[in-house]
Motif scaffolding. Structure first.
Motif, mmCIF file in Angstrom:
data_model
loop_
_atom_site.group_PDB
_atom_site.id
_atom_site.type_symbol
_atom_site.label_atom_id
_atom_site.label_comp_id
_atom_site.label_asym_id
_atom_site.label_seq_id
_atom_site.Cartn_x
_atom_site.Cartn_y
_atom_site.Cartn_z
ATOM 1 N N LYS A 37 0.622 -1.065 0.175
ATOM 2 C CA LYS A 37 -0.020 0.039 0.057
ATOM 3 C C LYS A 37 0.661 1.454 0.012
ATOM 4 O O LYS A 37 0.335 2.167 0.384
ATOM 5 N N GLY A 38 2.091 1.241 -0.327
ATOM 6 C CA GLY A 38 3.075 2.319 -0.106
ATOM 7 C C GLY A 38 3.762 2.524 0.941
ATOM 8 O O GLY A 38 4.094 1.371 1.788
ATOM 9 N N TRP A 73 7.205 6.987 6.041
ATOM 10 C CA TRP A 73 7.129 8.335 6.029
ATOM 11 C C TRP A 73 8.013 8.807 7.130
ATOM 12 O O TRP A 73 8.581 9.722 7.096
ATOM 13 N N ALA A 74 8.014 8.206 8.397
ATOM 14 C CA ALA A 74 8.568 8.454 9.525
ATOM 15 C C ALA A 74 10.097 8.403 9.181
ATOM 16 O O ALA A 74 11.004 9.405 9.425
ATOM 17 N N LEU A 75 10.688 7.173 8.537
ATOM 18 C CA LEU A 75 11.891 7.059 8.097
ATOM 19 C C LEU A 75 12.297 8.129 7.132
ATOM 20 O O LEU A 75 13.498 8.757 7.013
ATOM 21 N N VAL A 76 11.617 8.601 6.175
ATOM 22 C CA VAL A 76 11.915 9.614 5.099
ATOM 23 C C VAL A 76 11.971 10.803 6.092
ATOM 24 O O VAL A 76 13.169 11.817 5.637
ATOM 25 N N GLY A 98 4.839 -7.511 8.947
ATOM 26 C CA GLY A 98 3.701 -7.073 8.375
ATOM 27 C C GLY A 98 2.880 -6.051 8.848
ATOM 28 O O GLY A 98 1.530 -5.795 8.134
ATOM 29 N N ASP A 99 3.507 -5.274 9.638
ATOM 30 C CA ASP A 99 2.500 -4.124 10.249
ATOM 31 C C ASP A 99 2.607 -3.186 9.283
ATOM 32 O O ASP A 99 3.194 -3.058 8.014
ATOM 33 N N ASP A 100 1.749 -2.022 9.528
ATOM 34 C CA ASP A 100 1.726 -0.850 8.685
ATOM 35 C C ASP A 100 3.176 -0.215 8.531
ATOM 36 O O ASP A 100 3.818 -0.086 9.337
#
Length: 98
Positions: free
Chosen positions: A29-30, A36-39, A96-98
């Protein structure tokens, strides 16, 4: 070998969209929230912290740190933060978490 002796199971035909590999796995799913936290951490480590050191090099001295100690310790903070964020996001991806 003639086409009469070759059964349908012996030939390979690629049909896009049809695959039995990973059929029970969910579609990606992206990035998700952890991606996004890593980005954000990467942007902080490669843009914000070096930019702050470049624009205000006396900032560690204002905080009471000697210049040499500050220049040795300041790169370690983003490195530890980036490593921790990478491990955190990858453990979630392998579970397999978000």
């Amino acid at each position: 070998m003639s086409s009469d002796t070759t059964s349908r199971e012996d030939t390979y035909v690629h049909r896009p969209g049809e695959s039995d590999i990973g059929a029970d796995e969910p579609e990606p799913k992206g990035f998700g929230t952890r991606g996004w936290a890593l980005v954000g951490v990467v942007a902080l480590c490669f843009l914000v912290v070096p930019g702050a050191v470049y624009l205000v090099p006396s900032l560690p001295a204002m905080a009471g740190l000697p210049y040499l100690a500050a220049m040795l310790a300041l790169p370690m903070i983003p490195a530890v933060l980036l490593g921790a964020a990478a491990v955190w996001s990858m453990t979630a991806a392998t579970r397999g978490d978000d």
